[in-house]
Design an enzyme around this catalytic site. Structure first.
Site, PDB file in Angstrom:
ATOM      1  N   CYS A 137     -48.021  49.047  20.549  1.00 14.35           N
ATOM      2  CA  CYS A 137     -46.606  48.770  20.815  1.00 14.35           C
ATOM      3  C   CYS A 137     -46.471  47.624  21.819  1.00 14.35           C
ATOM      4  CB  CYS A 137     -45.907  50.039  21.277  1.00 14.35           C
ATOM      5  SG  CYS A 137     -44.096  49.938  21.166  1.00 14.35           S
TER       6      CYS A 137
ATOM      7  N   HIS B 279     -47.210  54.452  17.252  1.00 15.27           N
ATOM      8  CA  HIS B 279     -47.569  55.513  18.185  1.00 15.27           C
ATOM      9  C   HIS B 279     -48.098  56.695  17.371  1.00 15.27           C
ATOM     10  CE1 HIS B 279     -45.873  53.605  21.690  1.00 15.27           C
ATOM     11  NE2 HIS B 279     -44.732  53.400  21.061  1.00 15.27           N
TER      12      HIS B 279
END
Length: 493
Positions: free
Chosen positions: A333, A433
């Site tokens: 991310c 994630h």
């Protein structure tokens, strides 16, 4: 018939509220009840995305899994995500509604927040047998009580018998308990029906005289003393990362996670912590990097500010040197965004508008924008031979585009925007994630590191980390409940 309610509050942050609430959810679910967790307002940088695309605290997702149900927005109607300079992103009913300063939050969001809380509770009361509520911080912050949406306001609204949990490991546990009770209003104090002491090390009998005094002084029974446990569950905030972590002795691999100042979703690392052959180190940016087998740049709430910290501390140059020498780096991310050539923030969402130079290790340009991507993903692995779908979720405030010459770079997944790897298999980046929770993918990645050490590969035909988490929750519940007596307080509900 409306659900029964039980509340867990703590004398301090990090006392063990999330753990105890998860255990109670599991224990009640094992008895056949329909159970849901609830936390009216959470402040955390560990978040989870529900099936509907709503964002909630990861602790409530963990508690939902403990209860054997799918996480949903009603379990955590308000999530505050700190982003520095005394500001937080406000997530209401799973969606971003703005950014607020601490001094303005009460004025701007208190009434809307309480309405969201009561509506969520009304919904859950109709669908479940039990609501296990969790407070935040301490219920006795007298300077903040008028704006506290999470603790005794919820307990009073529900008329919920309440457990007060205290951390004995940090010292002063009796003062914490008695002081907390003294600072509560009489009607609030009457709701406290039990005390739990957490993180006890040593001989239990040495506490007996203190527990007797505590019960006589407060009139509240001690429901149990939970011994010190190695971490079986996801921590709620980065305070956990400041606790000393014993390094796993004799591990085959060492993986270093850069402990960014505003690190977010470090629950991504939990599957590696559960790998017996891996030692994980959380390293502050000002420390020497050394030569680990791999480095992980995790998520962050403020990518640009944390990127600047990497430059100021010299970690940016250390990472570039490490990569040039063939070291393996995985960016997740915000960490992936840092690995690119540049990050643009034309609206000044993270501070001053402008374009900021990245680490330049991947052909990626990111532009931050007002739209936040929060969605679950299911895709197929293209780089590793993983027959099962890859599951994960996205939480990011920006869109990334591949730039320049992509020769020598390969998409990780069937959805190419979700990740990239170089031909050498040393530079990795992803928006997913939960990627490392996919057991076969994680083992393939670790086996690449092992091959460089001439170590034999690990089996890859293993289940998703979720199955391992379920076993851990069962073990945790069995261990904790052996030291607690909750039947009396449950009869009061």
């Amino acid at each position: 018939m409306k659900a029964k309610s039980l509340m867990v509050v703590g004398t301090t942050s990090h006392a063990g509220k999330s753990l105890l609430a998860a255990v109670i959810c599991r224990w009640l679910a094992q008895q056949g009840y329909r159970v849901t967790p609830f936390k009216g307002q959470n402040m955390a940088l560990n978040a989870y995305v529900t099936r509907e695309g709503g964002e909630i605290g990861y602790a409530q997702a963990m508690q939902a899994w403990a209860a054997g149900i799918e996480p949903e927005v009603a379990m955590n109607p308000i999530l505050l995500k700190p982003q520095g300079n005394m500001t937080s992103q406000v997530i209401l009913r799973g969606q971003v509604v703005g950014v607020t300063r601490a001094a303005d939050y009460y004025r701007d969001y208190f009434e809307r927040g309480w309405q969201a809380i009561t509506e969520a509770l009304a919904d859950l009361q109709q669908r479940f047998d039990w609501i296990v509520c969790e407070g935040a911080g301490s219920p006795a912050e007298i300077n903040l009580k008028h704006r506290d949406l999470t603790n005794m306001r919820v307990a009073t609204y529900l008329g919920a018998p309440t457990i007060l949990v205290a951390d004995i490991d940090r010292g002063g546990v009796f003062a914490h308990i008695v002081g907390t009770l003294m600072l509560l209003e009489p009607a609030e104090r009457a709701l406290i029906q039990g005390i739990v002491i957490n993180k006890f090390r040593g001989q239990r009998s040495l506490l007996d005289s203190g527990l007797q005094w505590l019960e006589e002084t407060t009139g509240v029974p001690v429901l149990g003393v939970i011994p010190w446990l190695e971490r079986h569950y996801a921590a709620e905030d980065s305070l956990d990362l400041w606790d000393p972590r014993p390094q796993r002795q004799g591990a085959d691999l060492k993986i270093t996670v850069i402990r960014l100042p505003r690190i977010a979703n470090f629950t991504d690392i939990d599957p590696l912590l559960a790998e017996p052959s891996v030692a994980v180190e959380f390293l502050p940016p000002h420390r020497p990097l050394g030569r680990p087998d791999a480095v992980i740049l995790p998520g962050t709430k403020t990518t640009i500010a944390d990127l600047q910290v990497l430059r100021e501390t010299g970690m940016a140059e250390q990472l570039k040197t490490y990569a040039a020498q063939g070291g393996t780096i995985l960016g997740i991310c915000g960490g992936w965004q840092m690995l690119g050539t540049a990050i643009s923030d034309p609206l000044g969402l993270e501070g001053c508008p402008g374009t900021y130079e990245g680490l330049g290790l991947m052909p990626l340009h990111t532009q931050l924008g007002p739209t936040k991507c929060t969605q679950q993903q299911q895709t197929q692995s293209l780089y590793f031979n993983c027959p099962e779908p890859i599951l994960g979720y996205e939480i990011h405030q920006g869109q990334s585009e591949y730039t320049g010459d992509r020769q020598g770079w390969h998409p990780l997944f069937a959805a190419p925007e979700l990740g990239l790897v170089n031909r050498a298999g040393t530079l990795w980046g992803t928006y997913l994630h939960g990627l490392l929770e996919n057991g076969p993918w994680r083992r393939h990645w670790l086996n690449g590191l092992r091959s460089r050490r001439q170590l034999p590969p690990l089996p890859t035909a293993i289940p998703h980390y979720g199955e391992q988490r379920t076993v851990a929750l069962d073990e945790l519940t069995k261990t904790v409940m052996a030291h607690l007596n909750l039947r009396g307080i449950c009869k009061l509900c």
